[in-house]
Scaffold this active site. Structure first.
Site, PDB file in Angstrom:
ATOM      1  N   GLU A 204       0.758  -1.558  -0.206  1.00 23.90           N
ATOM      2  CA  GLU A 204      -0.018  -0.588  -0.254  1.00 23.90           C
ATOM      3  C   GLU A 204       0.890   0.977   0.083  1.00 23.90           C
ATOM      4  O   GLU A 204       1.315   2.086   0.938  1.00 23.90           O
ATOM      5  CB  GLU A 204      -0.672   0.160   1.189  1.00 23.90           C
ATOM      6  CG  GLU A 204      -2.087  -0.698   1.219  1.00 23.90           C
ATOM      7  CD  GLU A 204      -3.116  -0.866   2.108  1.00 23.90           C
ATOM      8  OE1 GLU A 204      -2.692  -0.272   2.839  1.00 23.90           O
ATOM      9  OE2 GLU A 204      -4.224  -1.160   2.018  1.00 23.90           O
ATOM     10  N   GLU A 306      -6.288  -8.235   0.081  1.00 18.03           N
ATOM     11  CA  GLU A 306      -6.545  -7.649   1.410  1.00 18.03           C
ATOM     12  C   GLU A 306      -8.857  -7.627   1.350  1.00 18.03           C
ATOM     13  O   GLU A 306      -8.642  -6.753   0.359  1.00 18.03           O
ATOM     14  CB  GLU A 306      -6.521  -6.415   1.800  1.00 18.03           C
ATOM     15  CG  GLU A 306      -5.056  -6.903   2.198  1.00 18.03           C
ATOM     16  CD  GLU A 306      -4.282  -5.367   3.429  1.00 18.03           C
ATOM     17  OE1 GLU A 306      -5.127  -4.500   3.895  1.00 18.03           O
ATOM     18  OE2 GLU A 306      -3.076  -4.861   4.042  1.00 18.03           O
TER      19      GLU A 306
END
Ligand SMILES: *[C@@H]1O[C@H](CO)[C@@H](O)[C@H](O)[C@H]1NC(C)=O
Ligand SMILES: *[C@@H]1O[C@H](CO)[C@@H](O)[C@H](O)[C@H]1NC(C)=O
Ligand SMILES: *[C@@H]1O[C@H](CO)[C@@H](O)[C@H](O)[C@H]1NC(C)=O
Ligand SMILES: *[C@@H]1O[C@H](CO)[C@@H](O)[C@H](O)[C@H]1NC(C)=O
Ligand SMILES: *[C@@H]1O[C@H](CO)[C@@H](O)[C@H](O)[C@H]1NC(C)=O
Length: 429
Positions: A204, A306
């Protein structure tokens, strides 16, 4: 149109697309990934283990950086060591294998490999990474070794190790160079472990401010990372996060030679924006089903690295330690949408309607993610947020013992299925 003319006119294009198809083919023949993240273990997150943070008695300890900085170092080290020894053990790998899962994703911070002057992180995680690889090998699980925090922080989230308003990673060449060196060290460490089949060079990266500059830094870092992994451990797969940019934007990035063995990772949550929190269950489900295009349209195989079953942001500390929830209006600037009590905590207290909804939400997501290369659920365990815990889902029944079991397998084809389960989630249960 005559077939021959069609072939002739599209020759260039079909040559191009068959090169992509060949690339993708190599992965389409692989088994789908049914995976789970081992969150909150080698990288702390206040919401996954509130007790570790509460035990410090210090409200300014909000992430792993301050955990090392703002308390007695021996005490902090002892607390971390006790946590590493207990949060994930061999038995978890046994349970994960028993649940039919094929992979785990294992987040680890750069500070497990080096720390610079003035960086208060505590290291000692490497033996646990190696133990995890041995346990994984024993139970036939593959591991995605995921560098989750970089020097300067790549996103400013507490889960990067260091909560910051303006994350410093991409603005500082030294930070980026250190991250490439850490990736080299991490890859060297795991290269002879067959269980470590995937390397994620960084979780991320966020391009919130100066997006064009940061996207440029991210792409250069992906290319350097590919060089590290492909030269050090050529049989391992490199998995690249989409930097929160779109599948259209990435398109056929890195899908042609000299690249190979690359996959894309996208993270899909519906609980961090007011607009999404206002969706009813039917809308939550249809927005999931619409994402099937995003896991199939890129040239490279795409994994949802995720995702969660949470429909609210009610989990304690989810938005940061001592920060409230948008759902119940305790987050700065948010309005009250409902009460939190029914939506988080222990699975023992969840209503049967809610549990059924969680099951259907699981089926909607897993059927969609399997149109791509598969998934890693976030996360295996959470102390006080069962809606985020795969282990609790198995225990209380909203996650099936066999991941290929679908009770609501047609939920994306028939909107009446979700509608029949639609609790009015804007009221408290
Ligand atoms: C360290 O931990 C011990 C035992 O929990 C506690 O009594 C002590 O006050 C702590 N020391 C510091 C400096 O925090
Ligand atoms: C860049 O980051 C390094 C640590 O990685 C730090 O020592 C240095 O001061 C930073 N440079 C600037 C200009 O902030
Ligand atoms: C995607 O990357 C482009 C190119 O740098 C940038 O302009 C855009 O803002 C990014 N979009 C998102 C959604 O991050
Ligand atoms: C998903 O795919 C659609 C259709 O191609 C596209 O418009 C959208 O930007 C994609 N979203 C993401 C987050 O990649
Ligand atoms: C969910 O929201 C949509 C859009 O507002 C609405 O059309 C639908 O009737 C709602 N479904 C239920 C079951 O309330």
């Amino acid at each position: 149109m005559p077939q021959s003319l069609l072939s002739f006119t599209v020759l260039g294009l079909s040559f191009f697309s068959s090169a992509l198809a060949a690339q993708k083919q190599q992965w389409d023949t692989e088994d789908k990934i049914h995976g789970v993240n081992l969150g909150g273990w080698l990288v702390l997150e206040p919401w996954i283990t509130p007790s570790l943070f509460e035990a410090t008695g210090n409200e300014n300890i909000v992430d792993e950086w301050t955990f090392g900085e703002l308390q007695d170092r021996d005490n902090a080290t002892a607390a971390l060591k006790a946590h590493w020894d207990s949060w994930i053990t061999e038995d978890d790998f046994k349970q994960i294998a028993k649940a039919g899962l094929t992979h785990v994703r294992l987040p680890i911070g750069y500070w497990a490999f080096e720390t610079g002057p003035g960086e208060p992180y505590i290291s000692g995680q490497q033996p646990y990474l190696l133990a995890a690889l041995d346990w994984a090998a024993k139970y036939g699980i593959k591991v995605n070794v995921d560098l989750h925090g970089a020097p300067g922080s790549q996103n400013g989230f507490d889960n990067s190790g260091h909560l910051m308003d303006v994350p410093g990673w991409a603005y500082n060449d030294t930070n980026v160079a250190r991250t490439v060196a850490v990736l080299q060290t991490m890859t060297d460490l795991v290269k002879d472990h067959e269980a470590a089949s995937i390397i994620a060079p960084l979780n991320e990266i966020l391009a919130k401010s100066s997006p064009d500059m940061i996207m440029g830094v991210a792409k250069k870092y992906w290319e350097d990372s590919y060089d590290v992994v492909s030269t050090t451990a050529p049989e391992k797969i490199t998995i690249l996060h989409d930097v929160f940019n779109t599948s259209d934007y990435w398109g056929d990035y890195m899908s042609e030679k000299p690249y190979g063995s690359v996959m894309f990772d996208t993270h899909i949550y519906q609980v961090f924006a007011d607009e999404q929190l206002k969706w009813n269950f039917t809308e939550h489900v249809s927005h999931i089903c619409e994402r099937s295009v995003n896991v199939t349209e890129m040239a490279l195989p795409t994994v949802v690295g995720e995702w969660t079953l949470a429909l609210t942001d009610c989990a304690k500390y989810l938005n940061g330690r001592l920060v409230g929830a948008r759902w119940d209006g305790t987050y700065p600037g948010s309005e009250h949408l409902g009460d939190c009590a029914a939506w988080t905590g222990s699975g023992e207290d969840f209503s049967s309607e809610y549990k059924e909804q969680l099951r259907a939400f699981r089926d909607a997501q897993v059927t969609t993610w399997l149109k791509g290369q598969g998934y890693f659920f976030w996360t295996w365990k959470a102390e006080a947020a069962a809606e985020w815990s795969y282990q609790d889902g198995l225990k209380y029944g909203w996650i099936p013992q066999n991941p290929n079991d679908f009770k609501y397998g047609d939920i994306c084809d028939d909107s009446s299925v979700a509608a029949s389960l639609d609790l009015d989630i804007s009221i408290s249960l």
